[in-house]
Design a protein around this motif. Structure first.
Motif, PDB file in Angstrom:
ATOM      1  N   GLN A 196       0.814  -1.220   0.000  1.00 40.79           N
ATOM      2  CA  GLN A 196       0.000   0.000   0.000  1.00 40.79           C
ATOM      3  C   GLN A 196       0.846   1.268   0.000  1.00 40.79           C
ATOM      4  N   GLN A 197       1.960   1.255   0.762  1.00 39.24           N
ATOM      5  CA  GLN A 197       2.715   2.488   0.968  1.00 39.24           C
ATOM      6  C   GLN A 197       4.201   2.327   0.670  1.00 39.24           C
ATOM      7  N   ALA A 220      15.736  11.265  -4.017  1.00 38.39           N
ATOM      8  CA  ALA A 220      14.951  12.492  -3.899  1.00 38.39           C
ATOM      9  C   ALA A 220      13.491  12.161  -3.635  1.00 38.39           C
ATOM     10  N   ILE A 221      13.251  11.369  -2.577  1.00 39.89           N
ATOM     11  CA  ILE A 221      11.884  10.994  -2.233  1.00 39.89           C
ATOM     12  C   ILE A 221      11.195  12.179  -1.582  1.00 39.89           C
ATOM     13  N   PRO A 222       9.980  12.536  -1.999  1.00 43.68           N
ATOM     14  CA  PRO A 222       9.287  13.653  -1.363  1.00 43.68           C
ATOM     15  C   PRO A 222       8.866  13.305   0.051  1.00 43.68           C
ATOM     16  N   GLY A 230       1.838  11.886   0.170  1.00 44.19           N
ATOM     17  CA  GLY A 230       0.967  10.772  -0.202  1.00 44.19           C
ATOM     18  C   GLY A 230       1.680   9.688  -0.976  1.00 44.19           C
ATOM     19  N   GLU A 231       2.953   9.905  -1.307  1.00 45.52           N
ATOM     20  CA  GLU A 231       3.721   8.890  -2.014  1.00 45.52           C
ATOM     21  C   GLU A 231       4.063   7.738  -1.066  1.00 45.52           C
ATOM     22  N   GLY A 232       4.459   6.591  -1.651  1.00 48.42           N
ATOM     23  CA  GLY A 232       4.850   5.455  -0.828  1.00 48.42           C
ATOM     24  C   GLY A 232       6.221   5.658  -0.224  1.00 48.42           C
ATOM     25  N   HIS A 233       6.350   5.397   1.069  1.00 50.62           N
ATOM     26  CA  HIS A 233       7.631   5.623   1.728  1.00 50.62           C
ATOM     27  C   HIS A 233       7.935   4.565   2.775  1.00 50.62           C
ATOM     28  N   ILE A 234       7.525   3.359   2.522  1.00 48.87           N
ATOM     29  CA  ILE A 234       7.843   2.233   3.400  1.00 48.87           C
ATOM     30  C   ILE A 234       8.837   1.319   2.674  1.00 48.87           C
TER      31      ILE A 234
END
Length: 431
Positions: free
Chosen positions: A81-82, A90-92, A97-101
């Motif tokens: 999901q995430q 360069a992850i926001p 709301g982007e996936g960051h797991i």
């Protein structure tokens, strides 16, 4: 893993921490979240209700561990999901709301007693009721049947180690950016007492099952020999799959090093002697010329030292599966400066990182030792973590505090230090 990390502490909520001043009473500078804050080790699936708070966090990415049977699928589901989808530094921010797991799949040493080694010539379990009692007598100390056979009867039926490794390999294939973790060795941990009616009545339904959940501790520990078997099996899988690992080590730093080093034996990087280094310096132009053998590694062009290393041990650096992980994070590292030096020795073929947390490194009275280790760790090998079992504002606060501590100890400008740790995290995760 933060819950009763030493085997003696309760898995109680952590105290609120709102730091606005340093120790001298001077107001702290605003924290530059936009520089990118990464949690190298945490357990939010221990409190599933907190998962919904992740999109609103200020941290940029969370490295989420699994530890036992009850959380493997939870971590996988949350990652679907995430999860981080691309190898992009360069992850926001999480709030975008982007996936960051980044998911991690592994079996913690606290639960290693639940496995029997079916790859052994003499497995400890044969599938029978008496075999279950025998298994736990062999992997726990003291043998439970010598005191209370009902303790072993109340434990889960042992499961196949090879079956778990197959399941983990499948999860890693389904999550191409996943790591292996949390794995390791722990000489301090004792199993909790058996469930009773009284304990059942005070269970916290908000916690994922499988942990201590308020129970007192039994006298039984997992034998270190058995922990080592389970750990090495997972480290070999990491090497086969080319994945990094997050490693737990408590009161077992020397044994842990030896256990990992056994896997890279014969793969060590050759370290040029001072005489060879001097020869390289004197004849650098000669060594910089390429040959068919030396041309296998473009990075070695113009570097006499690397050329000598390659000639002395031509297997080092070649692509393909290895019997050891390519990258290792020693989470909430509590070892000595001497242990740091062992892991970063030039002969070590794996890239070893050291991560620190408030709840373990300073929360249990080991702050001075942690600060000595932080000063000894190379700038490009240091990571920061929360090691919390709940996501949200609390996790952000603990991350902010440990980032400030590390930067102060290292003498770094806060923003530059955060950016350095972010680069380290990206290298550790993605290689």
């Amino acid at each position: 893993m933060c819950q009763h990390h030493s085997g003696e502490l309760e898995s109680a909520p952590y105290p609120e921490r709102q730091l606005t001043q340093d120790g001298s009473g001077i107001p702290l500078d605003p924290f530059p979240w936009d520089a990118g804050v990464f949690d190298a080790h945490c357990h939010p699936t221990d409190t599933m209700a907190s998962i919904a708070s992740i999109p609103g966090m200020k941290a940029r990415a969370l490295t989420v561990m699994s530890t036992r049977s009850q959380d493997q699928d939870l971590v996988s589901d949350v990652a679907f999901q995430q999860g981080v989808k691309e190898r992009d530094v360069a992850i926001p921010s999480l709030s975008s709301g982007e996936g960051h797991i980044v998911p991690c799949f592994g079996w913690h040493p606290w639960f290693s007693y639940q496995f029997y080694d079916d790859l052994s010539s003499s497995p400890t379990y044969d599938g029978t009721t008496s075999g279950k009692i025998s298994h736990y007598d062999k992997v726990l100390a003291p043998p439970p049947s010598s005191k209370d056979v009902s303790f072993s009867e109340g434990l889960p039926d042992p499961r196949s180690l090879s079956e778990f490794l197959d399941e983990t390999k499948s999860r890693l294939e389904n999550h191409p950016l996943a790591l292996i973790g949390e794995v390791g060795l722990d000489k301090a941990f004792r199993l909790p007492q058996s469930w009773t009616t009284s304990y059942e009545g005070q269970r916290d339904e908000g916690l994922t099952p499988g942990g201590r959940e308020g129970r007192l501790l039994s006298p039984y520990r997992v034998r270190i020999v058995h922990q080592t078997v389970v750990l090495q099996a997972q480290l070999r899988l990491a090497g086969e799959m080319g994945r990094a690992v997050s490693v737990h080590g408590v009161q077992a730093h020397g044994i842990l090093y030896d256990t990992i080093a056994q896997l890279w034996k014969g793969h060590e990087r050759a370290v040029p002697s001072r005489r060879n280094q001097k020869q390289v310096a004197q004849g650098a132009e000669d060594f910089s010329s390429s040959s068919e053998e030396e041309g296998e590694d473009n990075d070695s062009a113009g570097s006499g030292t690397k050329t000598i290393v390659k000639k002395l041990n031509p297997g080092v650096g070649k692509p393909g599966p290895k019997p050891y992980p390519p990258r290792i994070c020693l989470h909430s590292f509590s070892g000595s400066v001497d242990m740091v030096r062992q892991y970063i020795h030039p002969s070590v073929p794996a890239k070893v990182y050291f991560s620190f947390s408030i709840v373990i490194n300073w929360g249990t009275g080991g702050g001075d030792k942690a600060e000595e280790a932080i000063r000894a760790v190379p700038d490009d090998r240091i990571l920061a973590e929360s090691d919390l079992h709940t996501a949200g504002e609390q996790m952000d606060r603990y991350l902010k505090e440990v980032y400030r501590k590390i930067c102060k100890i290292k003498g770094w400008d806060l923003r530059e230090g955060i950016e350095q740790i972010g680069r380290n995290w990206t290298e550790f995760i993605f290689g």
